[in-house]
Motif scaffolding. Structure first.
Motif, PDB file in Angstrom:
ATOM      1  N   GLN A 138       0.821  -1.208   0.000  1.00  0.00           N
ATOM      2  CA  GLN A 138       0.000   0.000   0.000  1.00  0.00           C
ATOM      3  C   GLN A 138       0.858   1.262   0.000  1.00  0.00           C
ATOM      4  OE1 GLN A 138      -3.445  -0.243  -0.105  1.00  0.00           O
ATOM      5  NE2 GLN A 138      -3.016  -2.429  -0.326  1.00  0.00           N
ATOM      6  N   SER A 139       0.154   2.369  -0.009  1.00  0.00           N
ATOM      7  CA  SER A 139       0.824   3.661   0.039  1.00  0.00           C
ATOM      8  C   SER A 139       1.093   4.056   1.495  1.00  0.00           C
ATOM      9  CB  SER A 139      -0.046   4.702  -0.650  1.00  0.00           C
ATOM     10  OG  SER A 139       0.623   5.930  -0.743  1.00  0.00           O
ATOM     11  N   LEU A 140       1.609   5.247   1.682  1.00  0.00           N
ATOM     12  CA  LEU A 140       1.931   5.731   3.019  1.00  0.00           C
ATOM     13  C   LEU A 140       0.761   6.513   3.587  1.00  0.00           C
ATOM     14  CD1 LEU A 140       4.760   5.540   1.370  1.00  0.00           C
ATOM     15  CD2 LEU A 140       5.636   6.889   3.279  1.00  0.00           C
ATOM     16  N   THR A 141       0.541   6.323   4.873  1.00  0.00           N
ATOM     17  CA  THR A 141      -0.509   7.053   5.587  1.00  0.00           C
ATOM     18  C   THR A 141       0.111   7.750   6.785  1.00  0.00           C
ATOM     19  OG1 THR A 141      -2.176   5.417   4.943  1.00  0.00           O
ATOM     20  CG2 THR A 141      -2.705   6.856   6.806  1.00  0.00           C
ATOM     21  N   LEU A 142      -0.186   9.017   6.939  1.00  0.00           N
ATOM     22  CA  LEU A 142       0.361   9.784   8.052  1.00  0.00           C
ATOM     23  C   LEU A 142      -0.300   9.355   9.358  1.00  0.00           C
ATOM     24  CD1 LEU A 142       2.161  12.133   9.044  1.00  0.00           C
ATOM     25  CD2 LEU A 142       0.221  13.651   8.595  1.00  0.00           C
ATOM     26  N   ILE A 143       0.530   9.010  10.341  1.00  0.00           N
ATOM     27  CA  ILE A 143       0.018   8.665  11.666  1.00  0.00           C
ATOM     28  C   ILE A 143      -0.101   9.920  12.522  1.00  0.00           C
ATOM     29  CG2 ILE A 143       0.505   7.423  13.813  1.00  0.00           C
ATOM     30  CD1 ILE A 143       2.073   5.376  12.113  1.00  0.00           C
ATOM     31  N   ALA A 144       1.008  10.657  12.625  1.00  0.00           N
ATOM     32  CA  ALA A 144       1.021  11.813  13.520  1.00  0.00           C
ATOM     33  C   ALA A 144       2.217  12.700  13.235  1.00  0.00           C
ATOM     34  CB  ALA A 144       1.050  11.366  14.971  1.00  0.00           C
ATOM     35  N   THR A 145       2.107  13.917  13.698  1.00  0.00           N
ATOM     36  CA  THR A 145       3.217  14.867  13.712  1.00  0.00           C
ATOM     37  C   THR A 145       3.825  14.829  15.102  1.00  0.00           C
ATOM     38  OG1 THR A 145       2.058  16.283  12.139  1.00  0.00           O
ATOM     39  CG2 THR A 145       3.869  17.276  13.379  1.00  0.00           C
ATOM     40  N   ALA A 146       5.133  14.592  15.160  1.00  0.00           N
ATOM     41  CA  ALA A 146       5.821  14.537  16.453  1.00  0.00           C
ATOM     42  C   ALA A 146       6.285  15.939  16.810  1.00  0.00           C
ATOM     43  CB  ALA A 146       7.008  13.577  16.373  1.00  0.00           C
ATOM     44  N   ASN A 147       5.720  16.512  17.839  1.00  0.00           N
ATOM     45  CA  ASN A 147       6.029  17.872  18.244  1.00  0.00           C
ATOM     46  C   ASN A 147       7.034  17.855  19.385  1.00  0.00           C
ATOM     47  OD1 ASN A 147       4.004  19.033  16.466  1.00  0.00           O
ATOM     48  ND2 ASN A 147       2.498  18.215  17.900  1.00  0.00           N
ATOM     49  N   ALA A 181       2.050  14.840  20.607  1.00  0.00           N
ATOM     50  CA  ALA A 181       1.966  14.665  19.165  1.00  0.00           C
ATOM     51  C   ALA A 181       0.566  14.988  18.664  1.00  0.00           C
ATOM     52  CB  ALA A 181       2.341  13.228  18.797  1.00  0.00           C
ATOM     53  N   THR A 182       0.489  15.354  17.401  1.00  0.00           N
ATOM     54  CA  THR A 182      -0.794  15.651  16.754  1.00  0.00           C
ATOM     55  C   THR A 182      -1.158  14.473  15.867  1.00  0.00           C
ATOM     56  OG1 THR A 182      -0.208  18.005  16.711  1.00  0.00           O
ATOM     57  CG2 THR A 182      -2.044  17.274  15.308  1.00  0.00           C
ATOM     58  N   TYR A 183      -2.248  13.780  16.189  1.00  0.00           N
ATOM     59  CA  TYR A 183      -2.612  12.545  15.508  1.00  0.00           C
ATOM     60  C   TYR A 183      -3.620  12.803  14.393  1.00  0.00           C
ATOM     61  CZ  TYR A 183      -0.116  10.034  19.106  1.00  0.00           C
ATOM     62  OH  TYR A 183       0.883   9.562  19.926  1.00  0.00           O
ATOM     63  N   GLU A 184      -3.487  12.004  13.328  1.00  0.00           N
ATOM     64  CA  GLU A 184      -4.434  12.057  12.226  1.00  0.00           C
ATOM     65  C   GLU A 184      -5.651  11.208  12.566  1.00  0.00           C
ATOM     66  OE1 GLU A 184      -3.906  14.026   9.361  1.00  0.00           O
ATOM     67  OE2 GLU A 184      -2.354  14.738  10.734  1.00  0.00           O
ATOM     68  N   SER A 185      -6.702  11.436  11.793  1.00  0.00           N
ATOM     69  CA  SER A 185      -7.929  10.690  12.000  1.00  0.00           C
ATOM     70  C   SER A 185      -7.663   9.193  11.871  1.00  0.00           C
ATOM     71  CB  SER A 185      -8.967  11.135  10.967  1.00  0.00           C
ATOM     72  OG  SER A 185     -10.143  10.366  11.085  1.00  0.00           O
ATOM     73  N   GLY A 186      -8.154   8.436  12.830  1.00  0.00           N
ATOM     74  CA  GLY A 186      -7.975   6.996  12.801  1.00  0.00           C
ATOM     75  C   GLY A 186      -6.809   6.502  13.637  1.00  0.00           C
ATOM     76  N   PHE A 187      -6.020   7.407  14.160  1.00  0.00           N
ATOM     77  CA  PHE A 187      -4.865   7.048  14.979  1.00  0.00           C
ATOM     78  C   PHE A 187      -4.994   7.735  16.340  1.00  0.00           C
ATOM     79  CE2 PHE A 187      -2.522   4.886  11.722  1.00  0.00           C
ATOM     80  CZ  PHE A 187      -2.887   5.518  10.547  1.00  0.00           C
ATOM     81  N   VAL A 188      -4.733   6.990  17.410  1.00  0.00           N
ATOM     82  CA  VAL A 188      -4.894   7.519  18.754  1.00  0.00           C
ATOM     83  C   VAL A 188      -3.628   7.319  19.575  1.00  0.00           C
ATOM     84  CG1 VAL A 188      -7.397   7.263  18.768  1.00  0.00           C
ATOM     85  CG2 VAL A 188      -5.953   5.379  19.564  1.00  0.00           C
TER      86      VAL A 188
END
Lengths: 112, 112
Positions: free
Chosen positions: B41-50, B55-62
């Motif tokens: 598959q392709s790449l999916t963003l999990i989160a931005t590490a601050n 961290a700032t999480y994308e939809s679907g990731f907790v």
């Protein structure tokens, strides 16, 4: 949600021919676009990028074309070589951010 | 260009356990991200590490499933918690450099 997709999952070209890989995006706010090359077992490698204020950008043997009217992006590789065989991803970000939304990928196979 | 290393490069883990993946950059960077690439598959963003904040999480990731640390500008960790076979993926960190976004080589995780 917004999506980035590719027209063809696989592309086979003969060595020396030109390759064209296409990508469609749907987010009207996308303003930065990148093409990555991923070889087996490796992370994506930056190829070329383009911002939304441009229609065309050229690198070494590669050209990226952006058509904002139809939300279409393409990567052209001139004189394709066996070392170009890899999976190619388009990616976009919106609002000048850096979080990337990746397309599905096209597998490019260069045959001798 | 930024040089990124990840540890481990690959691992096979049992379901229910947790794995912490390390990302080390050879220079200070402001923006650092974690992506997941499921098989084929392709790449999916999990989160931005601050750095210095959550961290700032994308939809679907907790956060409970994918806790992230970013203690300084050159290092981050991603933990995959309470793993299931569906977590089998390549996990990649990326950083924004002066001119482009670079990716690490990835950590290939297999959950049995």
């Amino acid at each position: 949600g917004e999506s980035v997709g590719l027209h063809l999952p696989t592309l086979s070209v003969q060595e020396g021919d030109n390759s064209i890989i296409n990508c469609a995006y749907s987010n009207s706010a996308s303003d930065y676009f990148i093409w990555y090359k991923q070889e087996s077992g490796k992370g994506p490698q930056f190829i070329i990028d383009i911002r939304s204020n441009m229609d065309k950008r050229q690198g070494q043997r590669v050209t990226v074309l952006l058509n904002k009217t139809v939300k279409h992006l393409s990567l052209q590789i001139a004189a394709t070589q066996p070392g170009d065989s890899a999976v190619y991803f388009c990616a976009e970000s919106a609002n000048s951010g850096y979080a990337l939304n990746f397309g599905k990928g096209t597998s490019l196979l260069v045959t001798p | 260009s930024a040089v990124i290393s990840q540890k481990p490069s690959r691992d096979i883990c049992q379901r229910g356990t947790s794995l912490t993946i390390q990302c080390q950059v050879d220079s200070q960077v402001t923006m650092m991200f974690w992506y997941r690439q499921q098989p084929g598959q392709s790449l999916t963003l999990i989160a931005t590490a601050n750095q210095g904040s959550e961290a700032t999480y994308e939809s679907g990731f907790v956060i409970d499933k994918f806790p992230i640390s970013r203690p300084n500008l050159t290092f981050s960790t991603l933990t995959v918690s309470n793993m299931s076979p569906e977590d089998s993926s390549i996990y990649l960190c990326s950083v924004v450099g002066l001119y482009e976004q670079y990716f690490g080589p990835g950590t290939r995780l297999t959950v049995t």
